[in-house]
Write a protein that holds these residues in place. Structure first.
Motif, PDB file in Angstrom:
ATOM      1  N   HIS A 133      -4.762  12.505   9.032  1.00 15.63           N
ATOM      2  CA  HIS A 133      -5.073  13.650   8.187  1.00 15.63           C
ATOM      3  C   HIS A 133      -6.562  13.708   7.878  1.00 15.63           C
ATOM      4  O   HIS A 133      -7.163  14.793   7.837  1.00 15.63           O
ATOM      5  N   SER A 134      -7.171  12.552   7.677  1.00 16.34           N
ATOM      6  CA  SER A 134      -8.630  12.506   7.436  1.00 16.34           C
ATOM      7  C   SER A 134      -9.384  13.023   8.650  1.00 16.34           C
ATOM      8  O   SER A 134     -10.371  13.761   8.512  1.00 16.34           O
ATOM      9  N   LEU A 135      -8.932  12.635   9.836  1.00 19.33           N
ATOM     10  CA  LEU A 135      -9.568  13.118  11.061  1.00 19.33           C
ATOM     11  C   LEU A 135      -9.413  14.627  11.188  1.00 19.33           C
ATOM     12  O   LEU A 135     -10.366  15.331  11.564  1.00 19.33           O
ATOM     13  N   GLN A 136      -8.238  15.143  10.836  1.00 15.84           N
ATOM     14  CA  GLN A 136      -8.011  16.583  10.904  1.00 15.84           C
ATOM     15  C   GLN A 136      -8.908  17.333   9.929  1.00 15.84           C
ATOM     16  O   GLN A 136      -9.434  18.407  10.247  1.00 15.84           O
ATOM     17  N   LEU A 137      -9.094  16.771   8.741  1.00 13.01           N
ATOM     18  CA  LEU A 137      -9.991  17.402   7.762  1.00 13.01           C
ATOM     19  C   LEU A 137     -11.423  17.445   8.287  1.00 13.01           C
ATOM     20  O   LEU A 137     -12.143  18.438   8.085  1.00 13.01           O
ATOM     21  N   CYS A 138     -11.842  16.388   8.955  1.00 17.03           N
ATOM     22  CA  CYS A 138     -13.192  16.359   9.539  1.00 17.03           C
ATOM     23  C   CYS A 138     -13.346  17.441  10.606  1.00 17.03           C
ATOM     24  O   CYS A 138     -14.377  18.127  10.676  1.00 17.03           O
ATOM     25  N   ILE A 139     -12.299  17.589  11.441  1.00 17.98           N
ATOM     26  CA  ILE A 139     -12.344  18.606  12.494  1.00 17.98           C
ATOM     27  C   ILE A 139     -12.433  20.003  11.876  1.00 17.98           C
ATOM     28  O   ILE A 139     -13.261  20.830  12.283  1.00 17.98           O
ATOM     29  N   ASN A 140     -11.592  20.270  10.875  1.00 12.31           N
ATOM     30  CA  ASN A 140     -11.598  21.583  10.233  1.00 12.31           C
ATOM     31  C   ASN A 140     -12.924  21.876   9.552  1.00 12.31           C
ATOM     32  O   ASN A 140     -13.460  22.992   9.650  1.00 12.31           O
ATOM     33  N   THR A 186      -2.948  22.903   9.162  1.00  9.14           N
ATOM     34  CA  THR A 186      -2.272  21.666   8.776  1.00  9.14           C
ATOM     35  C   THR A 186      -1.607  20.963   9.951  1.00  9.14           C
ATOM     36  O   THR A 186      -0.998  19.902   9.761  1.00  9.14           O
ATOM     37  N   ARG A 187      -1.722  21.539  11.161  1.00  6.07           N
ATOM     38  CA  ARG A 187      -1.097  20.906  12.319  1.00  6.07           C
ATOM     39  C   ARG A 187      -2.160  20.306  13.213  1.00  6.07           C
ATOM     40  O   ARG A 187      -3.118  20.987  13.608  1.00  6.07           O
ATOM     41  N   TRP A 188      -2.015  19.051  13.517  1.00  6.33           N
ATOM     42  CA  TRP A 188      -3.014  18.354  14.309  1.00  6.33           C
ATOM     43  C   TRP A 188      -3.220  19.036  15.662  1.00  6.33           C
ATOM     44  O   TRP A 188      -2.286  19.434  16.332  1.00  6.33           O
ATOM     45  N   ASN A 189      -4.473  19.147  16.047  1.00  4.63           N
ATOM     46  CA  ASN A 189      -4.859  19.611  17.388  1.00  4.63           C
ATOM     47  C   ASN A 189      -4.437  21.036  17.715  1.00  4.63           C
ATOM     48  O   ASN A 189      -4.523  21.457  18.867  1.00  4.63           O
ATOM     49  N   SER A 190      -3.983  21.795  16.716  1.00  5.16           N
ATOM     50  CA  SER A 190      -3.477  23.127  17.030  1.00  5.16           C
ATOM     51  C   SER A 190      -4.593  24.055  17.498  1.00  5.16           C
ATOM     52  O   SER A 190      -4.357  24.939  18.318  1.00  5.16           O
ATOM     53  N   VAL A 191      -5.807  23.899  16.995  1.00  4.61           N
ATOM     54  CA  VAL A 191      -6.930  24.732  17.445  1.00  4.61           C
ATOM     55  C   VAL A 191      -7.220  24.455  18.915  1.00  4.61           C
ATOM     56  O   VAL A 191      -7.386  25.381  19.719  1.00  4.61           O
ATOM     57  N   TYR A 192      -7.263  23.181  19.268  1.00  5.41           N
ATOM     58  CA  TYR A 192      -7.517  22.816  20.656  1.00  5.41           C
ATOM     59  C   TYR A 192      -6.416  23.380  21.565  1.00  5.41           C
ATOM     60  O   TYR A 192      -6.700  23.977  22.609  1.00  5.41           O
ATOM     61  N   ASP A 193      -5.166  23.178  21.185  1.00  3.95           N
ATOM     62  CA  ASP A 193      -4.046  23.650  22.007  1.00  3.95           C
ATOM     63  C   ASP A 193      -4.055  25.172  22.142  1.00  3.95           C
ATOM     64  O   ASP A 193      -3.771  25.713  23.220  1.00  3.95           O
ATOM     65  N   SER A 194      -4.375  25.862  21.062  1.00  2.00           N
ATOM     66  CA  SER A 194      -4.394  27.322  21.087  1.00  2.00           C
ATOM     67  C   SER A 194      -5.495  27.841  22.001  1.00  2.00           C
ATOM     68  O   SER A 194      -5.270  28.745  22.815  1.00  2.00           O
ATOM     69  N   ALA A 244       0.835  -1.202   0.000  1.00  6.42           N
ATOM     70  CA  ALA A 244       0.000   0.000   0.000  1.00  6.42           C
ATOM     71  C   ALA A 244       0.866   1.247   0.000  1.00  6.42           C
ATOM     72  O   ALA A 244       2.030   1.211   0.413  1.00  6.42           O
ATOM     73  N   VAL A 245       0.270   2.342  -0.468  1.00  8.05           N
ATOM     74  CA  VAL A 245       0.913   3.652  -0.448  1.00  8.05           C
ATOM     75  C   VAL A 245       0.011   4.600   0.331  1.00  8.05           C
ATOM     76  O   VAL A 245      -1.149   4.801  -0.028  1.00  8.05           O
ATOM     77  N   LEU A 246       0.537   5.157   1.387  1.00  8.30           N
ATOM     78  CA  LEU A 246      -0.218   6.068   2.250  1.00  8.30           C
ATOM     79  C   LEU A 246       0.003   7.499   1.783  1.00  8.30           C
ATOM     80  O   LEU A 246       1.137   7.913   1.537  1.00  8.30           O
ATOM     81  N   TYR A 247      -1.077   8.264   1.642  1.00 15.38           N
ATOM     82  CA  TYR A 247      -0.958   9.647   1.181  1.00 15.38           C
ATOM     83  C   TYR A 247      -1.797  10.563   2.069  1.00 15.38           C
ATOM     84  O   TYR A 247      -2.571  10.103   2.923  1.00 15.38           O
ATOM     85  N   ASP A 248      -1.678  11.880   1.850  1.00 18.92           N
ATOM     86  CA  ASP A 248      -2.293  12.857   2.756  1.00 18.92           C
ATOM     87  C   ASP A 248      -3.601  13.446   2.240  1.00 18.92           C
ATOM     88  O   ASP A 248      -3.933  14.590   2.556  1.00 18.92           O
ATOM     89  N   ASN A 249      -4.340  12.681   1.449  1.00 22.02           N
ATOM     90  CA  ASN A 249      -5.661  13.088   0.956  1.00 22.02           C
ATOM     91  C   ASN A 249      -5.625  14.143  -0.139  1.00 22.02           C
ATOM     92  O   ASN A 249      -6.674  14.612  -0.572  1.00 22.02           O
TER      93      ASN A 249
END
Length: 375
Positions: free
Chosen positions: A242-249, A302-310, A216-221
């Motif tokens: 990345h899919s989870l991050q897109l859902c959050i955004n 593009t950074r995971w959880n950055s909204v939550y952390d901010s 398999a080849v993993l990519y960033d959507n």
């Protein structure tokens, strides 16, 4: 030592049980053929005369010190090259005066090589490591998977990094295979198109001999890499994190109030991160309130959880931020930057909703063994 082997007898003569210094006529004890007392006298009273006669009797440190011969020189040079590679240092470190002073202290006989010599060693190290990794990949009995990451440098040159993952003796292994420019000299081949990226991936896979064993080849959507696995007859798998991050955004942007809060909070954080005066004042206000001195965190799509952390950090230092914004000596337009009471309440209500999503994405961010963190 006897009289014939020690330089001390050039300055002393034996008088009974003592040795008399010819330079100052002082006598020292002489017992059991030892010249230690005479040498100590010369070092203390006549060091210049002693040095003019050469080193004389060899000391223990003289015998213990290893000469920097050709074999040792080669070993040190290889170690310096490995240090440059391991710690990602610039090759020019070998020409730095401080590094030269350190090496001279540790090995005074060693002559530091120039940048060209270290570059040759680095190429040799690369070829050795490449052969070692190629042998490992050939020994893998099962399939391997690849991940791709396409990015652009500050000079807007396009690159693609390919990483291989596999199990070896039930141990999860990952190695970066290549980071190479995308395309050639013309505009068409330099674009990050599916055709160009597929071609580059195929070249990397074939050069490492894994074209026929890639599962398999993993990519960033991204749309330009959704079928990149076809180049190596592998399945295309989108990145779960990345899919989870897109859902959050997408969820955050689906509500106008939340979208406005995100913009206002980002503007507020950006003000403090760009203003030295505001940042210093915030630290002083927090210490005055008996609170920990914490810096604000920027959110990045593009950074995971950055909204939550901010947002979590903003709520922690809320009253310190408010105090700074109220001081017109520090922030002239503080009222326009301040969040409303409604926005603070909305942020407080949203954090418990975002926290489970952050916890869900943490295992994917673990570098070596993601599943281990979930147990």
């Amino acid at each position: 030592m006897g009289r014939k082997s020690s330089v001390a007898w050039k300055f002393f003569e034996l008088v009974g049980d003592s040795a008399k210094c010819r330079l100052c006529q002082e006598s020292v004890k002489y017992m059991q053929s030892s010249t230690s007392s005479m040498m100590n006298h010369l070092k203390l009273k006549h060091p210049t005369k002693l040095n003019s006669e050469g080193p004389g009797q060899p000391t223990i440190s003289t015998f213990a010190r290893k000469k920097c011969d050709k074999k040792r020189t080669e070993h040190i040079t290889n170690l310096i090259a490995r240090m440059v590679a391991t710690d990602s240092l610039p090759v020019s470190v070998v020409e730095g005066s401080g590094f030269g002073e350190l090496v001279n202290f540790l090995e005074s006989d060693y002559v530091l090589p120039g940048c060209a010599a270290i570059q040759l060693r680095l190429l040799r190290l690369y070829e050795d490591k490449r052969k070692e990794l190629k042998d490992i990949l050939e020994s893998v009995e099962g399939k391997v998977t690849l991940t791709t990451d396409c990015w652009s440098s500050r000079t807007m040159m396009g690159y693609m990094t390919v990483t291989v993952h596999f199990l070896r003796n039930w141990e999860f292994c990952s190695y970066v295979l290549d980071t190479k420019p995308v395309g050639g000299d013309d505009v068409d081949t330099a674009r990050h198109t599916a055709v160009n990226l597929s071609r580059e991936l195929k070249e990397v896979a074939e050069s490492w001999g894994i074209g026929g064993k890639t599962l398999a080849v993993l990519y960033d959507n991204a749309s330009n890499v959704k079928t990149i696995g076809d180049a190596v007859s592998a399945v295309d798998v989108p990145c779960a994190a990345h899919s989870l991050q897109l859902c959050i955004n997408n969820g955050l942007k689906s509500n106008r109030r939340i979208e406005k809060l995100m913009a206002s909070a980002s503007r507020l954080v950006r003000h403090f991160r760009k203003s030295t005066l505001a940042t210093t004042a915030l630290s002083e206000k927090l210490r005055g309130m008996g609170l920990p001195d914490k810096k604000l965190i920027s959110s990045c799509p593009t950074r995971w959880n950055s909204v939550y952390d901010s947002w979590e950090r903003l709520l922690e230092v809320r009253w310190g931020v408010a105090a700074v914004l109220c001081d017109t000596r520090i922030t002239a337009d503080g009222r326009s930057l301040a969040l409303t009471e409604e926005q603070w309440n909305l942020m407080t209500d949203l954090l418990p909703c975002l926290k489970p999503l952050k916890v869900s994405s943490l295992p994917y961010a673990h570098k070596s063994s993601p599943l281990r963190e979930t147990s």
